[in-house]
Design an enzyme around this catalytic site. Structure first.
Site, PDB file in Angstrom:
ATOM      1  N   HIS A  66      -3.739  -9.664  -4.183  1.00 33.35           N
ATOM      2  CA  HIS A  66      -5.004  -9.454  -3.467  1.00 33.35           C
ATOM      3  C   HIS A  66      -6.144  -9.000  -4.371  1.00 33.35           C
ATOM      4  O   HIS A  66      -7.131  -8.447  -3.899  1.00 33.35           O
ATOM      5  CB  HIS A  66      -4.776  -8.470  -2.309  1.00 33.35           C
ATOM      6  CG  HIS A  66      -3.862  -9.024  -1.256  1.00 33.35           C
ATOM      7  ND1 HIS A  66      -3.135  -8.248  -0.389  1.00 33.35           N
ATOM      8  CD2 HIS A  66      -3.546 -10.312  -0.951  1.00 33.35           C
ATOM      9  CE1 HIS A  66      -2.416  -9.039   0.408  1.00 33.35           C
ATOM     10  NE2 HIS A  66      -2.645 -10.284   0.077  1.00 33.35           N
ATOM     11  N   THR A  83       0.662   5.560  -1.637  1.00 33.10           N
ATOM     12  CA  THR A  83       0.340   6.712  -0.767  1.00 33.10           C
ATOM     13  C   THR A  83       0.720   8.027  -1.470  1.00 33.10           C
ATOM     14  O   THR A  83       0.057   9.042  -1.268  1.00 33.10           O
ATOM     15  CB  THR A  83       1.048   6.626   0.602  1.00 33.10           C
ATOM     16  OG1 THR A  83       2.443   6.431   0.386  1.00 33.10           O
ATOM     17  CG2 THR A  83       0.503   5.507   1.459  1.00 33.10           C
ATOM     18  N   CYS A 142     -29.709 -10.310 -12.534  1.00 29.35           N
ATOM     19  CA  CYS A 142     -30.442 -11.182 -11.597  1.00 29.35           C
ATOM     20  C   CYS A 142     -30.632 -10.552 -10.213  1.00 29.35           C
ATOM     21  O   CYS A 142     -31.208 -11.184  -9.328  1.00 29.35           O
ATOM     22  CB  CYS A 142     -29.718 -12.528 -11.482  1.00 29.35           C
ATOM     23  SG  CYS A 142     -28.128 -12.414 -10.660  1.00 29.35           S
ATOM     24  N   ARG A 160      -1.268   0.885   7.705  1.00 32.82           N
ATOM     25  CA  ARG A 160      -0.564   0.927   8.995  1.00 32.82           C
ATOM     26  C   ARG A 160       0.266   2.180   9.269  1.00 32.82           C
ATOM     27  O   ARG A 160       0.890   2.263  10.323  1.00 32.82           O
ATOM     28  CB  ARG A 160       0.300  -0.338   9.142  1.00 32.82           C
ATOM     29  CG  ARG A 160      -0.558  -1.579   9.318  1.00 32.82           C
ATOM     30  CD  ARG A 160       0.215  -2.867   9.403  1.00 32.82           C
ATOM     31  NE  ARG A 160      -0.701  -4.008   9.498  1.00 32.82           N
ATOM     32  CZ  ARG A 160      -1.336  -4.550   8.482  1.00 32.82           C
ATOM     33  NH1 ARG A 160      -1.155  -4.083   7.261  1.00 32.82           N
ATOM     34  NH2 ARG A 160      -2.153  -5.577   8.660  1.00 32.82           N
ATOM     35  N   ILE A 165      -4.598  -3.229  -4.700  1.00 31.94           N
ATOM     36  CA  ILE A 165      -5.793  -3.605  -5.457  1.00 31.94           C
ATOM     37  C   ILE A 165      -6.243  -2.445  -6.339  1.00 31.94           C
ATOM     38  O   ILE A 165      -7.319  -2.477  -6.911  1.00 31.94           O
ATOM     39  CB  ILE A 165      -6.925  -4.015  -4.479  1.00 31.94           C
ATOM     40  CG1 ILE A 165      -7.232  -2.873  -3.480  1.00 31.94           C
ATOM     41  CG2 ILE A 165      -6.554  -5.291  -3.732  1.00 31.94           C
ATOM     42  CD1 ILE A 165      -8.444  -3.139  -2.587  1.00 31.94           C
ATOM     43  N   ASP A 166      -5.389  -1.397  -6.439  1.00 36.97           N
ATOM     44  CA  ASP A 166      -5.819  -0.155  -7.091  1.00 36.97           C
ATOM     45  C   ASP A 166      -5.595  -0.087  -8.599  1.00 36.97           C
ATOM     46  O   ASP A 166      -6.057   0.855  -9.259  1.00 36.97           O
ATOM     47  CB  ASP A 166      -5.160   1.050  -6.407  1.00 36.97           C
ATOM     48  CG  ASP A 166      -3.627   0.939  -6.350  1.00 36.97           C
ATOM     49  OD1 ASP A 166      -3.024   0.410  -7.303  1.00 36.97           O
ATOM     50  OD2 ASP A 166      -3.037   1.389  -5.352  1.00 36.97           O
ATOM     51  N   ALA A 217       0.809  -1.223   0.000  1.00 36.62           N
ATOM     52  CA  ALA A 217       0.000   0.000   0.000  1.00 36.62           C
ATOM     53  C   ALA A 217       0.846   1.279   0.000  1.00 36.62           C
ATOM     54  O   ALA A 217       0.420   2.306  -0.537  1.00 36.62           O
ATOM     55  CB  ALA A 217      -0.932  -0.018   1.206  1.00 36.62           C
TER      56      ALA A 217
END
Ligand code: NAD
Length: 244
Positions: free
Chosen positions: A121, A28, A153, A36, A105-106, A24
């Protein structure tokens, strides 16, 4: 140029097969909060702790609360690749980097132009109906009111993101471990190395140089040939990419 940057330049000049392992902290500098750091998501106050919100149990039992947090804090669709993402894409084009292994995950590595990216991830950009499997993009999820529902659906749409308690995709893990085990240099950056099994994959490295670039100390500092305390984008942007 500091001695650390000189050493990093030397390592990169002499490497033929670099793998980058990130977390991560790589994003930033694009304005996406990590978990964290002091201003990370774990230190903000929510009704539930973030590690509980991004778990499978929470997704199933409190889907609405999950999506409130996830859409607001984890779907930063306006974020742009920063100097770290751009440098890594250039390093790959120059034939010196074989893969990026990311816990993020970006999707910012791909947006910067990186081709071989192992997303351990998953990604906010892939979403699917939990009943019929229909795919949806990130914009659909972000713009949905409350819990996103399938347009066919009407069942719940789930992001293709690995939540706590869920297993990693086997093919992605095989690709990442294979790349790491063949690399001559491993650059680890922007990760607390606290999330397993992902953090354990760096142990498959058999090459010559481990470089760590992180704002805070990690468990791997002691094994690194070079550990730089700094911002990954700021550090990497000082390196010149030389091709033979
Ligand atoms: P983490 O939040 O546990 O650790 C981030 C680390 O990066 C910290 O050690 C921090 O000191 C460091 N850091 C922050 N900014 C930095 C910078 N500019 N340069 C260098 N270091 C910097 O992150 P993690 O280890 O990736 O684990 C968190 C989990 O949360 C991961 O599984 C990840 O998938 C997920 N996550 C992803 C995103 C994203 O996709 N951008 C954002 C938040 C959390």
């Amino acid at each position: 140029m500091t001695d650390e940057i000189k050493k990093l330049q030397e390592i990169i000049d002499n490497s033929r097969n670099i793998v980058f392992f990130g977390g991560a902290g790589v994003s930033t500098e694009s304005g996406i909060p990590d978990f964290r750091s002091v201003d990370g998501l774990y230190n903000l106050k929510y009704k539930y702790p973030p590690e509980q919100i991004v778990s499978h149990t929470f997704f199933i039992s409190r889907t609405e609360d999950f999506y409130e947090f996830y859409k607001d804090k984890m779907m930063c669709l306006d974020a742009k690749p920063n100097r770290a993402h751009i440098f890594l894409a250039q390093l790959e084009r120059a034939g010196k980097l074989s893969a990026v292994v990311t816990q993020n995950i970006d999707g910012l590595h791909q947006l910067a132009g990186s081709k071989r990216v192992y997303e351990l991830h998953g990604s906010i950009h892939r979403n699917y109906c939990t009943y019929c499997g229909k795919s949806f993009n990130a914009e659909f999820v972000k713009k949905s009111v409350g819990v996103p529902k399938c347009t066919e659906c009407h069942h719940i749409v789930k992001p293709d993101v690995v939540l706590y308690e869920e297993g990693l995709d086997e093919k992605t893990v095989r690709g990442a471990v294979n790349a790491i085990s063949k690399a001559d240099t491993l650059i680890i950056a922007g990760t607390s190395l606290a999330v397993y099994p992902a953090a354990g994959f760096i142990n498959y490295f058999r090459g010559s140089n481990i470089v760590l670039i992180n704002l805070s100390s990690t468990s791997a500092d002691a094994h690194a040939d070079l550990a730089i305390k700094g911002k990954v984008g700021e550090v990497l942007s000082q390196i010149k990419i030389k091709t033979d």
